[in-house]
Scaffold this active site. Structure first.
Site, PDB file in Angstrom:
ATOM      1  N   HIS A   1      22.168  27.909  26.027  1.00  0.00           N
ATOM      2  CA  HIS A   1      22.013  26.761  26.925  1.00  0.00           C
ATOM      3  C   HIS A   1      21.204  25.658  26.251  1.00  0.00           C
ATOM      4  O   HIS A   1      21.535  24.469  26.353  1.00  0.00           O
ATOM      5  CB  HIS A   1      21.302  27.163  28.218  1.00  0.00           C
TER       6      HIS A   1
ATOM      7  N   LYS B   1      27.327  33.917  43.039  1.00  0.00           N
ATOM      8  CA  LYS B   1      26.442  34.689  42.172  1.00  0.00           C
ATOM      9  C   LYS B   1      25.240  35.220  42.947  1.00  0.00           C
ATOM     10  O   LYS B   1      24.772  34.597  43.896  1.00  0.00           O
ATOM     11  CB  LYS B   1      25.919  33.813  41.024  1.00  0.00           C
TER      12      LYS B   1
ATOM     13  N   ARG C   1      32.892  29.174  26.162  1.00  0.00           N
ATOM     14  CA  ARG C   1      32.855  30.271  25.192  1.00  0.00           C
ATOM     15  C   ARG C   1      34.202  30.949  24.994  1.00  0.00           C
ATOM     16  O   ARG C   1      34.405  31.635  24.011  1.00  0.00           O
ATOM     17  CB  ARG C   1      31.848  31.340  25.642  1.00  0.00           C
TER      18      ARG C   1
ATOM     19  N   SER D   1      23.728  34.415  30.206  1.00  0.00           N
ATOM     20  CA  SER D   1      22.609  34.914  31.010  1.00  0.00           C
ATOM     21  C   SER D   1      22.857  36.358  31.418  1.00  0.00           C
ATOM     22  O   SER D   1      21.930  37.179  31.432  1.00  0.00           O
ATOM     23  CB  SER D   1      22.426  34.041  32.254  1.00  0.00           C
TER      24      SER D   1
END
Length: 161
Positions: free
Chosen positions: A17, A41, A90, A128
């Protein structure tokens, strides 16, 4: 002055990040890393804890600051008059999701274009979720996140200081 937003849940912030924020700062005059919530989440850290960790992590990055927001991303971009929303991608799966989000945000606030950046070499697998997984297993995470984040993860998972 060209303002870019780097949004995310940052549960917690990783070196990936921070690399994204650093690279965005090289493209724009000012960058805000904005801590947001995603209803899909479940978080290990509260929004306030995530914000404090991001704020501490970006302190040394010139032209980068931290903020938090509970509303929609396009509203934040509109209110701040941001010209760009910078997101990391990604994988192909990330790309498909981010393109849909970019279309939605541009429809709501056409003043900001989404800029998608690939991860820096060696950070393709860093997330994360992976950071939390490794911390929970007691694996070395020192090169994956700022020290304050590593310490906070140890406290959450193992009660260590």
């Amino acid at each position: 002055m060209k303002l870019a937003i780097v949004p995310g849940s940052f549960d917690p912030v990783t070196n990936g990040h921070l690399d994204l924020a650093r690279r965005a700062a090289g493209l724009f005059d000012r960058v805000i890393v904005v801590v947001m919530d995603n209803a899909e989440k479940q978080y290990l850290f509260s929004r306030e804890e995530r914000f404090a960790l991001v704020q501490q992590a970006v302190r040394e990055l010139p032209g980068v600051e931290a903020d938090m927001w509970a509303g929609m991303l396009w509203e934040y971009a509109r209110d701040k008059k941001a010209c760009a929303i910078v997101k990391g991608v990604r994988s192909a799966q990330d790309l498909g999701y981010e393109i849909l989000q970019a279309r939605f945000n541009e429809e709501k606030w056409p003043g900001a274009q989404t800029v998608l950046l690939p991860p820096a070499p060696g950070m393709e697998e860093l997330s994360s979720t992976e950071l939390k997984r490794r911390a929970a297993l007691g694996l070395d995470i020192a090169n994956l996140a700022p020290w304050a984040v590593c310490r906070a993860l140890l406290e959450k998972h193992h009660g260590q200081r």
